[in-house]
Write a protein that holds these residues in place. Structure first.
Motif, PDB file in Angstrom:
ATOM      1  N   SER A  79       2.060   6.983  -2.015  1.00  0.00           N
ATOM      2  CA  SER A  79       1.228   7.833  -2.470  1.00  0.00           C
ATOM      3  C   SER A  79       0.357   8.182  -4.050  1.00  0.00           C
ATOM      4  N   ASP A  93       7.376  -0.060  -0.132  1.00  0.00           N
ATOM      5  CA  ASP A  93       6.561   0.809   1.364  1.00  0.00           C
ATOM      6  C   ASP A  93       7.780   2.297   1.442  1.00  0.00           C
ATOM      7  N   ASN A 134      -7.291   4.417  -5.731  1.00  0.00           N
ATOM      8  CA  ASN A 134      -7.017   3.561  -4.931  1.00  0.00           C
ATOM      9  C   ASN A 134      -6.605   4.485  -3.565  1.00  0.00           C
ATOM     10  N   SER A 167      -8.893  -0.993  -3.905  1.00  0.00           N
ATOM     11  CA  SER A 167      -8.628  -0.238  -5.368  1.00  0.00           C
ATOM     12  C   SER A 167      -9.496  -1.174  -5.919  1.00  0.00           C
ATOM     13  N   ALA A 221       1.232  -1.098   0.208  1.00  0.00           N
ATOM     14  CA  ALA A 221       0.218  -0.358   0.050  1.00  0.00           C
ATOM     15  C   ALA A 221       1.066   1.316  -0.158  1.00  0.00           C
ATOM     16  N   ARG A 265      -3.754   4.891  -0.949  1.00  0.00           N
ATOM     17  CA  ARG A 265      -2.434   3.890  -0.289  1.00  0.00           C
ATOM     18  C   ARG A 265      -1.458   4.709   1.049  1.00  0.00           C
TER      19      ARG A 265
END
Length: 835
Positions: free
Chosen positions: A240, A826, A570, A552, A237, A572
């Motif tokens: 962004s 990430d 989605n 998402s 996730a 993020r």
């Protein structure tokens, strides 16, 4: 400006929807014969083409339909990326099918009887490998510079002539939707909070500094760049702005090969050796790449701070010489365990050695009266070594049904030190200052994924993942007289940071394709993050654990054979990175100080996107509009320092709200079969809101907004006898920051290459910013506490000669199955986190 983003956002998408009537691929058939038969029926013939050795789809295999009675071609098509194909509007009758692809034996399917209104499903069709010597094969097709796939845009970098001798950041400036500043910091649609993967794998060096990581990758070793603006639930996730996946060149050849790449220039020199050996089911790769660069820069800074009714002015000038050595060394191994199983492992070492020598001159004024002059000689060392080790296994049960296990261990040792000589007005050394800042980042990841088809048009994917991350930093300041030994400073901060972060994640994703050419991909992901942090003897840092659900939705619609519409949403997460967390205070410039904030929390972003791609004759066009809103934004803030007259400190806080909307248009035109012209235009409007400190020391709400424009233009021309030319230009407009703006800049290049007669190598020449000394940009920042104007001139005019040559015995081998690998998407990267 209204604070409700969705109410103020308006999208006006002006497109001309052209229905392009493109006849399907036909093998050896006049056009009138296909139109007489193929358009009269309503039946469909479909199936999936598989590699018999790997049980994987053969992408882009050619499928031709022939009449059984007279052996005339009726219709044809090309398989998609998974090997699936379909031929529609087939009239009743008897037919046979011919399937072919380079590296495989042709296969004919006879006795296909089509009845009125009934579809034919052929199921799996196996193709056998046909090994041939490469010199006996002539490949006339050419992959497009830009490819539009279901969830990503692919830039085929191997077609770039001027990339040789540069690094990945040079190449990424040419990719649609991406923007790269002069320090190598990458942003996607105006957001620098993105994830960068290398061959679908993360690295701890990327987590600590994206810009420096890109300098380790030679541009001429990059095969393609994938821009994923709306990642599905399968991806982490984090990020962004989206995901950038850099695919390096791989070798699927049997035998022993060795490739040499080198370049010499006045701004950089590179050398690369890449070898591979494959026999039967086992393969090895060994590569080493190194790049040295040298640059010169000059800068000016005017800075005024206000305190208790007084104005403190600081004027700075500096000249610096930068040199660096970046490299990476890789060892890879893969083995086909059986018809449906594969195992692979890899070891990668990356190194970064950046050294800067700077002369810094400072004049300080109080209420327009000169207070003092000073001079500093600063030596900076930014060094790192990164080790990545992975083991991956995949088992395929049937087409699109597979299970994989992936592991990754990664460790980066970082050293970010500076030594400063303090000079008096006569130029003699009056004292010395040293900052030792050593830290390391380790990660261990375990991941398993499973996917299976449901019926003919559905796919279910799910998996779990664990990431165990540790960050440690140990920093201290030492001082000395002009001739004495260094001792621990009592006036400057020293300390440690111990930061442990564990992420547990699970996801499920569902895909559906309908008869009316809609494709839906929906999913959700849950991530739980546990954090424990302390500052050594100073005690722990209170950072709560948190869990997030991140949905998402991706929808696409094929309007015609050449036009596709896409819509996506989605959510993020953006976790802070090591450079934003590290509390080490950088005092190399006493009037411009920087430090991290270990108490930072993650930020959440909602993304919306609408895009269209189409082919109009020889022109490919991709247009998209997007908007996003970020809460709890990790924002770069600046404030005056009470204890150091005229100084400003820069740090990071979770005090911002960011809203952005914009559009991107990209087009690629084949002016002739050998001459292409492509370019893109980016428009972005940003609104930032956060807290700032007033002159009296209280906090107030401030905001800033504005438009940013950018674009790029590139043209390539292939000439007879192996000659090729390329021209490129890039512009990045003004960047909006919470407390001001940073002006734009431009770059341009011109290059050519000449292939050797045996096609085993080439020699080339390229020039960058050749008509000017380099690039200049300025920044203007202000608040109630200060006014700051800075200007930097980079003397990056560059001329380079490139050479590459390949030797070895090479035989074509059918594509082998690929193991999956860990994707840690990430952690905020280094560089400027201001979006």
């Amino acid at each position: 400006m209204k604070r409700t983003f969705l109410s103020k956002f308006r999208i006006v998408l002006l497109t001309v929807m052209l229905t392009v009537c493109a006849g399907k691929t036909m093998a050896q058939a006049p056009a009138q014969e296909t139109s007489e038969q193929a358009v009269k029926g309503s039946s469909r013939i479909s199936g999936i083409v598989l590699d018999s050795a790997a049980a994987k789809g053969v992408e882009f295999a050619s499928v031709a339909l022939f009449s059984a009675s007279d052996n005339k071609a009726i219709d044809g098509n090309t398989a998609d990326e998974t090997g699936k194909f379909s031929i529609t509007k087939v009239a009743p009758g008897n037919y046979k099918l011919l399937i072919s692809f380079i590296g495989f034996k042709d296969k004919t399917i006879d006795n296909i009887k089509v009845e009125k209104g009934k579809d034919i499903e052929l199921g799996s069709i196996q193709l056998s490998s046909s090994i041939q010597n490469l010199k006996e094969v002539t490949i006339t097709g050419e992959k497009s510079l830009i490819e539009e796939k279901v969830d990503r845009l692919v830039f085929n970098a191997e077609k770039d002539i001027t990339s040789k001798g540069g690094d990945a950041s040079d190449l990424l400036r040419k990719v649609p939707m991406l923007s790269v500043d002069l320090d190598g910091n990458v942003s996607l649609r105006g957001s620098s909070n993105i994830r960068v993967l290398i061959n679908n794998k993360p690295s701890t060096i990327i987590a600590s500094n994206v810009a420096d990581a890109l300098k380790q990758i030679p541009a001429d070793m990059i095969k393609s760049v994938e821009v994923i603006t709306s990642p599905s639930a399968k991806y982490d996730a984090e990020g962004s702005g989206g995901i950038i996946n850099i695919i390096t060149k791989k070798n699927n050849l049997q035998g022993l090969t060795l490739n040499i790449d080198s370049g010499v220039g006045n701004r950089g020199t590179n050398l690369g050796l890449n070898g591979s050996y494959r026999k039967g089911k086992m393969g090895f790769t060994l590569g080493g790449f190194g790049r040295a660069f040298y640059n010169k820069a000059e800068s000016l800074l005017d800075q005024t701070t206000f305190s208790n009714g007084n104005a403190y002015l600081t004027k700075q000038t500096s000249d610096a010489k930068d040199r660096g050595l970046f490299g990476q060394y890789t060892l890879g191994w893969d083995y086909d365990l059986g018809k449906n199983q594969a195992l692979s492992a890899g070891l990668r070492y990356g190194t970064r050695n950046f050294i800067q020598k700077q002369n810094l001159y400072i004049s300080q004024f109080e209420n327009s009266i000169l207070d003092q002059n000073s001079q500093r000689k600063v030596d900076r060392k930014d060094l790192s070594g990164t080790v990545d080790m992975n083991v991956d296994y995949i088992r395929t049960f049937k087409p699109q049904q597979e299970w994989s296990i992936s592991t990754l261990y990664s460790r980066t040792n970082l050293t970010n030190n500076f030594n400063t000589d303090l000079l008096n007005e006569s130029g003699a050394i009056s004292g010395r200052l040293k900052n030792d800042n050593k830290n390391y980042n380790t990660e261990f990841t375990l991941q398993t994924d499973y996917q299976t088809p449901v019926g003919k048009n559905q796919l279910v994917e799910f998996g779990v993942k664990g990431i165990f991350r540790t960050v440690n930093s140990n920093f201290k300041y030492l001082t000395a007289t002009e001739s004495g030994d260094f001792s621990l400073s009592t006036n400057n901060p020293s300390g440690v940071l111990n930061y442990n972060q564990n992420v547990a994640a699970g996801y499920v994703s569902y895909s559906l394709s309908t008869k009316n050419k809609y494709t839906f991909k929906v999913g959700t992901r849950y991530e739980f993050t546990g954090i424990a942090a302390d500052l050594g003897e100073k005690g722990s840092v209170a950072i709560p654990n948190y869990g997030n659900i991140v949905p998402s939705i991706n929808v696409s619609k094929s309007i015609s054979e050449s036009t596709t519409l896409k819509a996506a949403y989605n959510r993020r997460i953006q976790r802070p990175g090591i450079q934003q967390l590290n509390p080490n205070v950088n005092l190399s410039n006493p009037q411009s100080i920087s430090t991290g904030n270990p108490a930072l929390s993650p930020e959440l972003t909602d993304n919306f996107e609408l895009a269209m791609s189409t082919n109009i004759k020889k022109t490919y066009v991709n247009a998209s509009v997007f908007m996003r809103q970020t809460n709890n934004s990790i924002t770069q803030v600046r404030m005056a320092v009470d204890t150091l007259q005229g100084a400003i400190v820069t740090t990071f806080e979770n005090i911002g709200k960011q809203q952005a909307y914009g559009m991107n248009v990209f087009a690629n035109v084949y002016l002739t079969p050998k001459w292409t012209l492509n370019g893109s235009v980016d428009v972005l409007h940003s609104y930032l809101e956060g807290q700032a400190v007033t002159e009296s020391g209280t906090s107030e709400l401030i905001s800033n907004s504005g438009f940013n424009y950018g674009g790029r233009l590139m043209s390539q021309l292939s000439l007879p006898q192996g000659w090729g030319l390329q021209a490129f230009g890039f512009y990045r407009g003004k960047e909006i920051q919470l407390q001001g703006t940073r002006t734009g800049f431009y770059m341009y290049s011109l290059g050519f290459k000449k292939d050797f007669a045996n096609k085993k190598g080439s020699i080339g020449f390229a020039a960058e910013n050749f008509a000017t000394k380099g690039v200049r940009f300025t920044s203007d920042l202000n608040s109630a506490q200060f006014i700051q104007t800075g200007q930097t001139q980079l003397y990056n005019r560059n001329f380079k000669i490139t050479f590459n040559y390949s030797i070895g015995k090479m035989n074509f081998n059918a594509p082998k199955k690929k193991t999956k690998s860990v994707d840690n998407t990430d952690v905020v990267g280094g560089g400027d986190a201001q979006k």
